[in-house]
Structures are given as C-alpha cells and as structure tokens.
Enzyme design. Sequence first.
Site, short mmCIF file in Angstrom:
data_model
loop_
_atom_site.label_atom_id
_atom_site.label_comp_id
_atom_site.label_asym_id
_atom_site.label_seq_id
_atom_site.Cartn_x
_atom_site.Cartn_y
_atom_site.Cartn_z
N LYS A 12 0.77 -1.23 -0.05
CA LYS A 12 -0.07 0.03 -0.06
C LYS A 12 0.88 1.08 -0.10
CE LYS A 12 -2.95 3.05 2.20
NZ LYS A 12 -2.45 4.11 1.64
N GLU A 38 9.63 1.13 10.88
CA GLU A 38 10.61 1.97 10.87
C GLU A 38 9.88 3.29 11.00
OE1 GLU A 38 12.77 4.87 9.50
OE2 GLU A 38 12.66 4.13 7.64
N CYS A 80 13.28 10.56 7.94
CA CYS A 80 13.10 10.02 9.37
C CYS A 80 14.60 10.31 9.97
CB CYS A 80 12.79 8.61 9.42
SG CYS A 80 11.38 8.36 8.71
N GLU A 98 9.52 16.02 15.39
CA GLU A 98 10.12 15.60 14.07
C GLU A 98 9.95 16.94 13.31
OE1 GLU A 98 11.13 11.57 11.89
OE2 GLU A 98 9.13 11.94 12.43
#
Length: 485
Positions: free
Chosen positions: A181, A256, A290, A387
């Site tokens: 997906k 992750e 990331c 983040e």
Amino acid sequence: MLNLQRTDLFREAAYVGGEWSAGSGDSWQTIHNPADGERLGRVPCLTRAQVADAIRAADKAFAEYRQWTGKAKAAVLQRWAALMQEHKADLARIMTAEQGKPYAEAMGEIDYASSFLEWFGEEAKRIYGETIPAPRGTQRITVIRQPVGVCAAITPWNFPSGMVTRKVAPALAAGCTVLLKPAPQTPFSALALCVLAEEAGLPKGALSILTGNAEDIGAELIESETVRKLSFTGSTAVGKKLMAACAGTMKKLSLELGGNAPFIVFDDANLDAAVQGALASKFRNGGQTCVCANRFFVQAGIYDSFVERLTKAVISMRVGRGTDHGVTLGPLIDDAAFRKVERLVDDARAKGAQVRAGGQPHSAGPRFYTPTVLTEVDYSMSIMHEEIFGPVAAITRFTDEAEAITLANTTRYGLAAYFYTSDLNRSIRVTEALDYGIVGLNEGAISTEVAPFGGIKESGFGKEGSRHGIDEYSERKYVCVGNVS
Ligand code: SIN
C-alpha cells in the site's frame, strides 16, 4: 505534462493479483503536485472485498513462488533493477511531480531504489541455514530458512520508490509474496515500478499495489490470517496502532518509525566536513526524512564558525519547483506539513531562538518554506521534541562531551545520530554511548543498501537493507533428527 518517454509507466489504476484494476470504478483518490497543487491524476479506492481478492491471489502465488530457486528469483530482481535504470528519467519525472523533490535527487533515489533490487537479488542465492553439533550422538540438528509467507508493506511518501524496493526486494528474495500500500500522496511511483516488475517477469500475484483508503486497506490486511508479516515506514503514532492491531493475528513486524536525530559537532571536528555533513543530513529531501538531523549540538569553541558557515551555505540554497534547473530545495509535501514547520519555528522564536536564516514562508508557493537556521535553541521549545520534517536547522550550544551525550539521548526516539570529531578515543566513546540504531561518525549521508537501517526505542525495530534485511522475511526452522544409527 510529465513528458514521459514511456507514457505507460504512468498508471491510474491499482494492481491486484497480476491485473490492472479500476477498483469498483466509482471511488477515486486525486493526486496533486505539491509544488503548485496541479492535479496529476487519480487512483482507484479499492473496496475491502478487492483487497481480500488481492490477499487470496498473493496466497495462491506464494504456494508456487516459494519453490523458486535463489537463482530464478535473482534473475527477476536483477532484470527489474536494469529496467529501472533504463527508464530512470521517466521514473524520476513521475517522482518529482508527485513528491516535489528536485529532479537530481529523484534521479539519485532511483539509483538508491534499484540498488535494493540488485542487492537482494544477489542475497536471494545466499539464504543459508545452519548445522549445529547435537548434544547426543544419535541426533543431527539443522536449521533451514523459509519464507514468512504473504507480506503486507505500507510505504511513506518521502521516498516513493526507495521505500518500496527496500521492503519488496528482500521479501521477494526470501520467497514471500507482497501486498503493497503506497502513501496516498505518491502512488504513481510505486505503480510505475510495478509495470517494470511485471515486465521483468514477476509472476502474477507475487506483488499487488493496493490504492485507496488507508483505513479500509489497513484493516483488511491486518485482520487477515493469511498475511503473516507487516512492514511499515511512517510515524511512531501510527506504528503503535498497527503494532497493537497486529497482535490479533500475531504478525511478524518491522517498524521504521519517527526519528529525532542529534548532530553533534565537537571543537576538534573538521569544520568543512561537518558543514557538508550537516547540509547532506538536514536538507536532503527538504528535511523530510526520518534520519534527518533534527537537533544540532555544537561545542562552544566551534559554535560561531559552524553557525556562520552553515548559514552562508543555507542562504545560497535554491528553492523552487523540482523540475527547474539548479533547484536544491523543493516544496513540503502538503499544507499540513507546511503548517507544522511554521508552528515549530514560530514557537522556537517566541521562546528565544535567534533566526540566522529563513524563518518564514518562501515566495515560490504556498507549500515552500525558506531554508532556516535557528540558534540558541533549548528544550523548552517544541522543535527539540518533535520531528521537524522540514528545512530547519535548530542549533544548541554545549560545553563538554558528557553534556553532548545527555542532550543527544534526551528523546524517546532512537533512529540515527551523527557526530563529528577528530579524536579517536572520543569517537569510540561517543559511538558506544549514543542510544541509536545508526551512527554517522564524520558522515552525514548514511543510507545504503549494504548496511542495516533501523532504529531502537520509539523509532521501531527491524532492519532494512544489508544481509540482515532478509531475516525480516524468513523464518528459521529447527529440525532435530533422532535415532541416527
Ligand atoms: C526514511 O526517511 O524513512 C528513509 C530515509 C533513507 O532511507 O535514507
């Protein structure tokens, strides 16, 4: 509009069990170019029943595909990699259009993505078992490796091709079949890769690309007893929900998740290398990775020169559409991402951070943010905890090594960390003290197919890339033979 050499690489369809599908034909998702909001196309929203069909097709394909030799799997993966190279420019154009990154970076990502196909094609031939000396003379103990089964993969928008092959290549190399997906913002890159996979000879059902509503597709994949593994790259918040949901069928997981990477510069660092590393780590993909440096910690003695050099480099960055010549920084992916960056910078400024560069929207368009350098940043500011996922370097001063380590480890994340020093003993001490899955020592660009990529703590678990990447898609079966005479 896209000026593709091969227009058939751009597919407004899902790919289910080896067939291109318009879904039910009455529900679609529209995809826009983040640089200008222009409509690029649409993909179908598959129904849960169609996702269930894809799972059945993957299961059927698995029964046969698992028997393939390593050499046969390698041949397909390597043909696929070669096709990616052949059509690199088209794939990069599709990526820049839907994701926004500069074309040169998109070309680099196609190399990165095809490197996983090449690497795991090679590894497909090396899924070794073990023999273990048995405790009794009448026994023989061996361990064989077998594919996990049907796997689901959910990929993010920041690397629309790289994250697809980083999951699909080891799965296929191990003998698994995959239901993928892609992120709703960037499905066209995954679909283009699928056209090439089909051409490379991947059997029907071995790979499906499921487009549409994340909740519907996710629920069907997660509730399925046939799907034995889920690999997800995305936020920690979603990763936690998926982990809880997968408990029902006890799926194997690779997660992750988010990062909050520290980038430490010690007084004894090579300044040129540190500035280059900072630019590579912080501003790649507009700061939307990331493993991006999220918090800079710079020792007092080198602080002013580092800030001055970094600021100068940041001011000279060229912001604009990824297709424009010489552009080094594209737009943020969407309005929500833009608002987040703006909120974090405004909050830091209100609490005392100094703006050395940027600190405001860019005139190139509504989703462009000016590359920014903030100094005198501290832990009272949200930017140290969240983040950023944007082109903002937030810098804090420190005095000694112990303080740097404490500052760096003060986070619930543990994906990547970077530090610059020329002291051998310090490089060993600090490497060992950093609570992270990846450490860049005098290096800002750490991503490669040959090394195990993955985090600890709330950045998730599981390794992608390297010889360890294939472990995530294979099980070890221990066989004890008794009564040997
Ligand atoms: C990520 O941001 O999740 C991946 C970054 C990389 O592979 O370098």
